[in-house]
Design an enzyme around this catalytic site. Sequence first.
Site, PDB file in Angstrom:
ATOM      1  CE  LYS A 140      -3.769   1.736   2.927  1.00 11.41           C
ATOM      2  NZ  LYS A 140      -4.741   1.248   3.966  1.00 11.41           N
ATOM      3  CB  SER A 158      -8.084   3.237   3.192  1.00 11.64           C
ATOM      4  OG  SER A 158      -7.238   2.582   4.298  1.00 11.64           O
ATOM      5  CB  SER A 170      -7.947   0.087   6.074  1.00  9.12           C
ATOM      6  OG  SER A 170      -8.829   1.358   6.122  1.00  9.12           O
TER       7      SER A 170
END
Length: 488
Positions: free
Chosen positions: A77, A152, A176
């Site tokens: 990420k 997210s 997330s």
Amino acid sequence: MEDLTAIELRERIARGEITSVAAVESVFSRIAGRDGAVGAYISTDRERAMARAAEVDRRIAAGEEVGFLGGVPVAVKDNMCTEWGATTCGSKILENFHSPYNATVVEKLIAADAIIVGKTNMDEFAMGSSTENSGLKRTVNPWDTCRVPGGSSGGSAAAVAAGFCYAALGSDTGGSIRQPASFCSVVGLKPTYGRVSRYGLVAYGSSLDQIGPLTRTVADAALVMDVIAGHDPADSTSVDEGIAGGCSYLEGIDKGVEKLRIGIVPGLTTGADESVQRAVEAALEVYKSVGAEIVEVEMPHSEYAIAAYYVIATAEASSNLARYDGVHYGYRSTGAEDYVEVYSKSRAEAFGQEVKRRIMLGTYALSSGYYDAYYLKALKVRNLIRGDFAVAFEKCDCIMMPVAPTTAFRIGEKINDPLTMYLSDVYTIAANLAGIPGMSIPCGFDHDNLPIGLQILGPTFSEGKLLRIGRMYEKETDWCRRRPSFAD
Ligand code: GLN
């Protein structure tokens, strides 16, 4: 080769049946063909990946040992710092930020000979549940491209689901990792707070943030945990509990758990979609069929979890994000006349709406006169929730519930209604407040063929057991082998 798990791929690479170069090449050709539509990656680095893959192949050919993830293409990420490329955190304010160092998890991936192919899209500063808050690009769900991938860590979940990597790292502050895993039919594990180093993770809510794996199978999640878990002197909140004795999550993953007691919280899921409730009930039946016992537990304070979270997370965010002032890092407004304007214009121009909303909320909650009423009260609720789990885990080994009340929603459906968006995390947030581990594993599909996730929560430092519990289910079902038709 695309259907292999990370474990299968690393074994074939180690045996010399497939080269890492070929695996990386095939991943990049899928990315070239399809990531234009999915939007999972913010950046990729083909040259770097190919060079590293060639090095791993060379070492294998020379008979040398390679690491746990030897030659396997993975993604991280874009809120984890890498020395190469940009680390954007999905924000315009960090669009051109180049980190001088690697996050500890990135170092560990490299030490394990993983091949990092790119950095994945995310909600700006990890604030959101759909990846729509990314300041840089849109990511769609590979199962239905009109829908969100969750967030997210939506880019990481979509990348694993679409076959753009064999495993990815995400971060979970309120859900997330687990919620996008559930929306994209992959496995997602949020470890115990402190189990994985946060050094080099761009901070959102520092007392809640935790890095974990998104993978195709539970066993793959165990493998990645073996690589990334452990104490790190650079993160004072990381712990070495249980790791010191050379703990391996993968070893013994097939052993299961004898006399497994599964806690369920009656009434908790009344607001969830019927298809979600049915899939979770069916999963419980599978566990019963392999000898598990279901016990009822109570979570009397769970209804306050979202409210407490949005005070604590925003308070911490308002403080963490103060460093983006146009001077230290990232974007600087060109239209500023003096230094105060440098601060205000840089922030006004480069932060997105949701980030601004949260900075304001958090600043308000911490301001004098409101601190006791909001922030301190939220901390007390947090303690009560922690206590609820402690009591519940006296009666059971783990608690099961849905990951999210719905399956993946349509792009645009919730973006203008932040409160509805916040409710996506109604089942995931409590684990972050309590610091306990939680996992999402695929457990079925709804009538629109959208994935559903089963959430398994356990006491602190029980991720080894959680993985064994998840694996028990995975062996009885074949959800993890299903791929979006898009990925064929
Ligand atoms: N969706 C939650 C939020 O918006 C959780 C995000 C996360 O875990 N990073 O804050």
